[in-house]
Motif scaffolding. Sequence first.
Motif, mmCIF file in Angstrom:
data_model
loop_
_atom_site.group_PDB
_atom_site.id
_atom_site.type_symbol
_atom_site.label_atom_id
_atom_site.label_comp_id
_atom_site.label_asym_id
_atom_site.label_seq_id
_atom_site.Cartn_x
_atom_site.Cartn_y
_atom_site.Cartn_z
ATOM 1 N N ALA A 135 4.311 8.280 -4.009
ATOM 2 C CA ALA A 135 5.664 7.735 -4.461
ATOM 3 C C ALA A 135 6.910 8.031 -3.493
ATOM 4 O O ALA A 135 7.434 7.264 -3.122
ATOM 5 C CB ALA A 135 6.041 8.008 -5.931
ATOM 6 N N SER A 136 6.989 9.481 -3.373
ATOM 7 C CA SER A 136 7.967 9.829 -2.504
ATOM 8 C C SER A 136 7.919 9.217 -0.943
ATOM 9 O O SER A 136 8.856 8.797 -0.447
ATOM 10 C CB SER A 136 8.132 11.334 -2.297
ATOM 11 N N ALA A 137 6.721 9.323 -0.463
ATOM 12 C CA ALA A 137 6.529 8.775 0.830
ATOM 13 C C ALA A 137 6.823 7.150 0.866
ATOM 14 O O ALA A 137 7.261 6.675 1.901
ATOM 15 C CB ALA A 137 5.102 8.838 1.299
ATOM 16 N N PHE A 138 6.424 6.479 -0.252
ATOM 17 C CA PHE A 138 6.794 4.930 -0.346
ATOM 18 C C PHE A 138 8.365 4.903 -0.486
ATOM 19 O O PHE A 138 8.794 3.682 0.266
ATOM 20 C CB PHE A 138 6.068 4.347 -1.168
ATOM 21 N N MET A 139 8.769 5.651 -0.749
ATOM 22 C CA MET A 139 10.325 5.558 -1.161
ATOM 23 C C MET A 139 10.972 5.764 0.257
ATOM 24 O O MET A 139 11.839 4.880 0.775
ATOM 25 C CB MET A 139 10.936 6.774 -2.090
ATOM 26 N N VAL A 140 10.393 6.707 0.872
ATOM 27 C CA VAL A 140 10.855 7.008 2.179
ATOM 28 C C VAL A 140 10.696 5.616 2.958
ATOM 29 O O VAL A 140 11.528 5.265 4.153
ATOM 30 C CB VAL A 140 10.451 8.256 3.079
ATOM 31 N N ALA A 141 9.444 5.231 3.049
ATOM 32 C CA ALA A 141 8.946 4.141 3.760
ATOM 33 C C ALA A 141 10.008 2.797 3.570
ATOM 34 O O ALA A 141 10.375 2.276 4.546
ATOM 35 C CB ALA A 141 7.459 3.633 3.475
ATOM 36 N N THR A 142 10.192 2.603 2.390
ATOM 37 C CA THR A 142 11.230 1.721 1.780
ATOM 38 C C THR A 142 12.272 1.689 2.400
ATOM 39 O O THR A 142 12.846 0.747 3.092
ATOM 40 C CB THR A 142 11.279 1.607 0.319
ATOM 41 N N VAL A 143 12.958 2.967 2.396
ATOM 42 C CA VAL A 143 14.446 2.942 2.876
ATOM 43 C C VAL A 143 14.223 2.642 4.384
ATOM 44 O O VAL A 143 15.098 2.201 5.152
ATOM 45 C CB VAL A 143 14.711 4.134 2.496
ATOM 46 N N ALA A 144 13.376 3.545 5.111
ATOM 47 C CA ALA A 144 12.881 3.466 6.551
ATOM 48 C C ALA A 144 12.952 2.017 7.067
ATOM 49 O O ALA A 144 13.684 1.434 7.793
ATOM 50 C CB ALA A 144 11.964 4.259 6.884
ATOM 51 N N ALA A 145 12.339 1.335 6.449
ATOM 52 C CA ALA A 145 11.925 -0.152 6.794
ATOM 53 C C ALA A 145 12.968 -1.122 6.562
ATOM 54 O O ALA A 145 13.517 -1.631 7.583
ATOM 55 C CB ALA A 145 10.834 -0.757 5.974
ATOM 56 N N ALA A 146 13.856 -0.878 5.487
ATOM 57 C CA ALA A 146 14.900 -1.646 5.103
ATOM 58 C C ALA A 146 16.067 -1.151 6.174
ATOM 59 O O ALA A 146 16.688 -2.215 6.698
ATOM 60 C CB ALA A 146 15.544 -1.446 3.655
ATOM 61 N N SER A 147 16.038 0.229 6.511
ATOM 62 C CA SER A 147 17.369 0.570 7.121
ATOM 63 C C SER A 147 16.994 0.230 8.740
ATOM 64 O O SER A 147 17.864 -0.446 9.418
ATOM 65 C CB SER A 147 17.311 2.067 7.438
#
Lengths: 194, 249
Positions: free
Chosen positions: B29-41
């Motif tokens: 879950a944490s990894a995909f939060m990071v992925a979400t934020v990274a992709a959006a940013s």
Amino acid sequence: MFVAPAFAQDAAQPAIGETHSETGIVEEGAHGGIFPPFDSSTYASQVLWLAITFGLFYLFLKRVVLPRIGGTLEVRHDRIASDLDQASRLKEEADAAVAAYEQELAEARRKSAAIAQEARDNAKAQAEADRRAITETLDAKLGEAETRIEEIKRIALADVDNIAEETAAEIVQQLTGNDVSKATVTAAVKAVSQ
Amino acid sequence: MATDPIHQFQIAKWIPIEVGGVDLSFTNASAFMVATVAAASAFLFLSTSNRGLVPSRAQSVAEMAYEFIASMLRDSAGNHGMKFFPLVFSLFMFVFVANLLGLVPYFFTVTSQIIVTFALAMLVIGTVIVYGFMKHGLGFLKLFVPSGVPAVVVPLVVAIEIVSFLSRPISLSVRLFANMLAGHITLKVFAGFVTSLSALGAVGVAGSILPLIMTVAITGLEFLVAFLQAYVFAVLTCMYLNDAVHPGH
């Protein structure tokens, strides 16, 4: 449906695992069969990582991305507004040029009409003068000719009297063998011709 | 048990971290939060790096999202509400990108966890309460007393208003959570039909065509839901923030 490994796994966590293992849904290594989103043992970690990631995301957007997009939009907005201003100013200039052109055109048209009129008047006056001169010349020549005709006529008529007298005298002499005085003949001719 | 529709919501510890007996592990879950934020940013950063006067395709997508959220917030909370624009925009982008990433097969859906959606909802309601009291003091409580209500029914109306205010974070979080959860379970169940039916031979393969069509159709629907739920979350956030800015209705 009583799967041995699943049961062995669930045996460690008896209360919750029991019912689920009978339905055979629980997978090996699952969190004791709790529906994962309701497994409160993961909440602390999820909230922490959400706070970290979302916090960084928020700061990044607020500090970097949103001012950038907002700036771009503003610059574009200003640019479009100034372009529109310039376009309307240019249009005004063009309109003024068109108006000046129209005015000059009208002026030129009026001037040309005046020139044409003048030329026409001049030509007419010239023609009139020429015509008058020619008429006068012709009248003079006509008068002259009439005078001459009158003269010739008069001479001719005078000659006619002489010829008539001579002829009459001759005829009388031939008929009668007498000479007739000239005066008598003249009187006779005159009497006849009147 | 690859067809277990619940399996996709399992939290797996990738890097176990424990502080004072509290499990703070770095999980999928944490990894995909990071992925979400990274992709959006990354998308927002790279697409706008040209600052083109005439925007490229990606840049106009970013600008469209910006103006979409900005007009949404301005319409519901007025110009005073624009100070919350970064918050609403990050919420929208986070939820939207998390929903979209969750649609990729084998990817974890961050927003299918009630704690995540509840935390986001509490962030919104917390902002409303804190800003409301900071800006209006006790006047913020006028939020619970609509103007023009006869004195007799005021206690009843206030009770209703308080209940509705308290149910906001719950409805806000459960709506998003339930939509993502139900969508992914449905998708997984229909996809599971395809694999289990086609294992039954020729008849099964023929019979699996229908659930396959359903899977494709639901995938399309889920893309709509991914956007729609992010949109709904953002719209409701805007309306709740409006209460903080203008509590007097």
